[in-house]
Every structure is written in structure tokens, then in C-alpha cells.
Design a protein around this motif. Sequence first.
Motif, PDB file in Angstrom:
ATOM      1  N   GLY A  75      54.198  40.934  -9.894  1.00 14.27           N
ATOM      2  CA  GLY A  75      53.784  39.838  -9.016  1.00 14.27           C
ATOM      3  C   GLY A  75      54.759  39.594  -7.885  1.00 14.27           C
ATOM      4  O   GLY A  75      54.361  39.279  -6.760  1.00 14.27           O
ATOM      5  N   TYR A  76      56.045  39.741  -8.146  1.00 13.41           N
ATOM      6  CA  TYR A  76      57.055  39.555  -7.111  1.00 13.41           C
ATOM      7  C   TYR A  76      56.920  40.609  -6.023  1.00 13.41           C
ATOM      8  O   TYR A  76      56.963  40.302  -4.833  1.00 13.41           O
ATOM      9  N   PHE A  77      56.734  41.866  -6.422  1.00 14.93           N
ATOM     10  CA  PHE A  77      56.663  42.934  -5.439  1.00 14.93           C
ATOM     11  C   PHE A  77      55.329  42.958  -4.705  1.00 14.93           C
ATOM     12  O   PHE A  77      55.202  43.636  -3.696  1.00 14.93           O
ATOM     13  N   PRO A 108      53.405  38.235  -0.529  1.00 15.92           N
ATOM     14  CA  PRO A 108      53.252  38.583   0.894  1.00 15.92           C
ATOM     15  C   PRO A 108      54.568  38.843   1.622  1.00 15.92           C
ATOM     16  O   PRO A 108      54.580  39.482   2.670  1.00 15.92           O
ATOM     17  N   VAL A 109      55.683  38.397   1.105  1.00 15.85           N
ATOM     18  CA  VAL A 109      56.945  38.520   1.827  1.00 15.85           C
ATOM     19  C   VAL A 109      57.676  39.825   1.510  1.00 15.85           C
ATOM     20  O   VAL A 109      58.309  40.417   2.384  1.00 15.85           O
ATOM     21  N   VAL A 110      57.575  40.310   0.287  1.00 11.99           N
ATOM     22  CA  VAL A 110      58.422  41.417  -0.154  1.00 11.99           C
ATOM     23  C   VAL A 110      57.988  42.786   0.392  1.00 11.99           C
ATOM     24  O   VAL A 110      58.843  43.565   0.820  1.00 11.99           O
TER      25      VAL A 110
END
Length: 115
Positions: free
Chosen positions: A14-16, A19-21
Motif C-alpha cells: 500500500g505504501y509503494f 500517489p506520492v511514492v
Amino acid sequence: IPPYNAQQDCHARGYFRSPVVPPVLRRTDQDHGGTGRDGWIVDYIHIFGQGQRYLNRRNWAGAGHSLQQVTGHSHYNTDLKPASGFNGRFGYRRNTPALRQHPSVFGEVTHFPLF
């Protein structure tokens, strides 16, 4: 044990995908699946190194599949014997005279209140 790669960790997915990563990963040229903490050389050695080649040859030949290796730690506790000591079957000590006279209070009617 393979080197840890956060981009391939299902719990960090989910982190990767936020929208920012992904733009940061593209800008730093890390958007190709990532590498382990120690870099691509350690990943390469883990996949194609001498130890992995040995394991592959051994497994392709059919070795390394004994019952103990397949069951792993599950095989360790298969033939357990009951432990007998001061604690006995019910889990508390019976080395005093009062406990020797009444070996078990489980299932017996008692005059003591339950609460």
C-alpha cells in the motif's frame, strides 16, 4: 534467508502504491522492483551464488527431501513422553503432606464458594 526487499513485501504494498511514492521511485531509478538493503550485488549472489547453485543441484537430484527436513520443527515434538515430577499431572506441586493426602481437587465437590 533471502535479503529483505521492501518493494516486494506484501505488507508494504500500500505504501509503494500511494500517489506520492511512485514518482519518487521513477526519479531515483528505483522503480524496477527494488533491491535488498545491501544492494543488487548481494541479491545477485543470493540468487545465483555458489550456495544457491549447490542447493539447486542437490534438490534437482532428489536429495534433501527426508522426513525430518520436510516436516521441519513439526517433527521435533512428535514422540513426547509425559513429564513427571513434583508438579504432577495437574500442574501444581504435591510435595507437602496436605497435597499428598488429597491428590486432586478437580471434579470434586467443595464447600468453598466459587466467586
